[in-house]
Write an enzyme that holds these catalytic residues in place. Sequence first.
Site, short mmCIF file in Angstrom:
data_model
loop_
_atom_site.label_atom_id
_atom_site.label_comp_id
_atom_site.label_asym_id
_atom_site.label_seq_id
_atom_site.Cartn_x
_atom_site.Cartn_y
_atom_site.Cartn_z
N CYS A 194 -2.61 1.72 11.09
CA CYS A 194 -3.67 1.07 10.47
C CYS A 194 -3.69 -1.00 11.43
O CYS A 194 -4.87 -1.26 11.04
CB CYS A 194 -3.11 0.26 9.34
SG CYS A 194 -2.73 2.50 8.25
N HIS A 198 -3.77 -8.12 5.17
CA HIS A 198 -3.49 -7.45 5.14
C HIS A 198 -3.53 -6.13 3.98
O HIS A 198 -4.18 -5.23 3.35
CB HIS A 198 -2.44 -6.40 6.26
CG HIS A 198 -2.09 -5.11 6.71
ND1 HIS A 198 -3.06 -4.06 7.06
CD2 HIS A 198 -1.37 -3.87 6.52
CE1 HIS A 198 -3.04 -2.93 7.30
NE2 HIS A 198 -1.69 -2.92 6.94
N GLU A 239 4.17 -10.22 4.23
CA GLU A 239 3.27 -10.61 4.69
C GLU A 239 3.19 -12.43 3.20
O GLU A 239 2.53 -13.09 4.18
CB GLU A 239 1.97 -10.29 3.91
CG GLU A 239 0.47 -10.31 4.73
CD GLU A 239 -0.96 -9.37 4.46
OE1 GLU A 239 -0.87 -8.65 4.03
OE2 GLU A 239 -1.75 -9.67 5.45
N LYS A 269 -8.01 -5.25 0.03
CA LYS A 269 -9.18 -3.05 -0.55
C LYS A 269 -8.55 -3.01 -1.08
O LYS A 269 -8.86 -2.15 -2.15
CB LYS A 269 -7.05 -3.17 0.78
CG LYS A 269 -6.83 -2.96 1.79
CD LYS A 269 -5.79 -2.44 2.26
CE LYS A 269 -5.92 -2.13 4.23
NZ LYS A 269 -6.03 -3.85 4.68
N HIS A 283 -7.46 1.10 1.32
CA HIS A 283 -7.24 1.43 2.62
C HIS A 283 -7.39 2.00 3.86
O HIS A 283 -7.04 3.03 3.76
CB HIS A 283 -5.12 1.48 2.70
CG HIS A 283 -4.46 1.12 3.97
ND1 HIS A 283 -5.50 0.16 5.61
CD2 HIS A 283 -2.61 0.90 4.42
CE1 HIS A 283 -4.18 0.44 6.23
NE2 HIS A 283 -3.52 0.29 5.39
N PHE A 318 2.38 0.98 10.87
CA PHE A 318 3.48 1.86 11.76
C PHE A 318 3.83 1.93 12.50
O PHE A 318 3.07 1.94 13.67
CB PHE A 318 3.15 2.95 11.11
CG PHE A 318 2.90 3.92 9.29
CD1 PHE A 318 3.79 2.67 8.37
CD2 PHE A 318 3.45 4.51 8.85
CE1 PHE A 318 4.06 3.38 7.01
CE2 PHE A 318 3.36 5.45 7.53
CZ PHE A 318 3.78 4.83 6.94
#
Lengths: 260, 397
Positions: free
Chosen positions: B165, B293, B304, B322, B327, B385
């Site tokens: 991502c 994010h 975060e 988002k 996402h 990831f």
Amino acid sequence: MRAFLSGVAVFGPGLPGWAASEAMLAGTAPWTMAEALPPVPAVLAPANRRRASAAVRFALAAADDASAEEPDRAALETIFASGNGDGAVVGGILDALHAPDEAVSPTLFHNSVHNAAAGYWHIAVGSTRPSLSLGGHDGAFAAGLLAAMTAAAHGRPVLLVAYDTPLPSPLAAKRPTGFAFATACVLRPDPGGARAELALRYLAGPLPAAAPGDALDALAEGNPAARALPLLRALAARRAALVRLPLLEDAHLELQVSPC
Amino acid sequence: MSPFSPMRISAGTVVTALGAGLGPLRAALQERRGGLAPCSFPGAPGGIWAGAVAGLEEAAPPPDLAVYDCRNNRLAELALRSDGFAAAVAAARDRYGPERVAVVVGTSTAGIEQTEQAYAARRPGETELPAAFDYGHTHDLQALPAYLRARLGLRGPGLVISTACTSGAQAILQAASLIATGMVDAAVAGGVDSLCRMTLHGFAALELLSAGPCRPCAEDRDGIAIGEGAGLVLLERPEAAAAGPLLLGAGASSDGHHMSAPHPEGLGAVAAMRAALAAAGIAPGEIDYVNLHGTGTRANDAMEDAAMHQVFGNAVPCSSTKGWTGHTLGASGAIEALIATICLEAGLVPGCLGIVAADPAFRSQVATGNRAMALRRVLSNSFGFGGSNCSLVIGQG
């Protein structure tokens, strides 16, 4: 762009690690084709070592070997390059998606990211340094080298790892890969302890046809990471060489290799 | 070479669930109108929401590039047709020469959806894939830069970055670094990612998908809504292009902690944000808004917030967008870089969508309604990831 190369590693057919392969690559000992068995990356914790796919084992064994002499491996940025990624993982998910229950394994899924090998490396050595993972089809080694030389040009030492393993059926018929192969090297902006200096140019034209070589040269065609063989052979022989590496169908890299 | 050389974003384009182009996205942000809907993607898990892009049936590649036809490249094609982007790249190509313009793009899935279709097209008992299936021009990661390069008539380096991502943000960082070396004068950079069964079922298997529209930063947030899209920018040296916002800094890090769980204190996120601030040569207080994010998972948003608080205290407004786009995985870093340019231009902090108040446990300054305020610099976060982190600083030109 210029950089200095220190540690280097190779795992491939009849090439079981740099120390055992250097004379064969240099042409002073005979090379014979032999199956490339997945090496055991000592850097991985035993539990992860058992679970690791062939692609991760090849990538991490090469990374481990090339950086073995580094005083602080966690300080290296990393570039991982692979045309195919982890075919066993992606193939396993595709099979699962087309099975009646459509159940995807959560572990397979998080291992399916192209940067899985890089993730395992940074966990294994406890590194928080930046990392890039690139594809590149048949030009993956050149793509990784270009990214690694870019990091070195900005003054940052970097570990480059290129690896590819054959895809499983039925993908293999659409994307054949002859055998597994991995190579790695450490590039840095300063010459301390270097084996060779590299100077790289990008050329917007197809790779010129090479003069026919020996059986080991011919291996380069069988795996994207094996496209590094002309560089590896120049390094093993400690000779100056002008190496051409395919990047795209209509573009390549020209690499001047000068032993230090 | 200096650690980071700023670059001009001389053109940009975006495709999201809100539509093709920056205009529809900007209007939706200002009107607080999201693009998520119940997921109707064929073969998707039941009961989930997604941010699908409409109009892809009209976005086939030109006939001479038909081998590249797949959902991912159609998203790229739709982006090229929007915001005058292809024309802006053509002008750069004519000015610098086609071999002096690179393509550096990110994707996590590329055209794997094409492979899923090929698997599904087999008759019972058949293992071989259909003869017409072309792996190299669709599923292969390199299919994305190869298509863009061919479609735009470029001859510079073509690179694909796939770091889950963070792919789109990392591609923008790498493109800027490549221009700084002098190898090229401009780069098409960004990210494209498409809906496919692999990611929908994969995130479902990890129990990370929300039951409705995702609600990042909400106390009762319940996961991700997957989206698809494309975000592309044209980067040039600041002095070479007169107009456009600036990529002022960028920084990346690795967690070195776990493959899919973020570091609980956000160690890697803090490192990426501080590296981006250092690259831009600015203090945290000089950032006016942070685009998080903010995936909407329990773990990401808590991590975060901890990282944000460590870097900014509660002095800087932040939010996730988002809730509008979903996402978009490997495209999200690039799409959110373009959202940062919209926010700078419009003087807008788009508060998190679909929530009344932020999680009371959060200590950073989460915006939940839209605020109109002059912005000079925006920081945009991407995490992925494999423990990949990347932050970009984008400022007024």
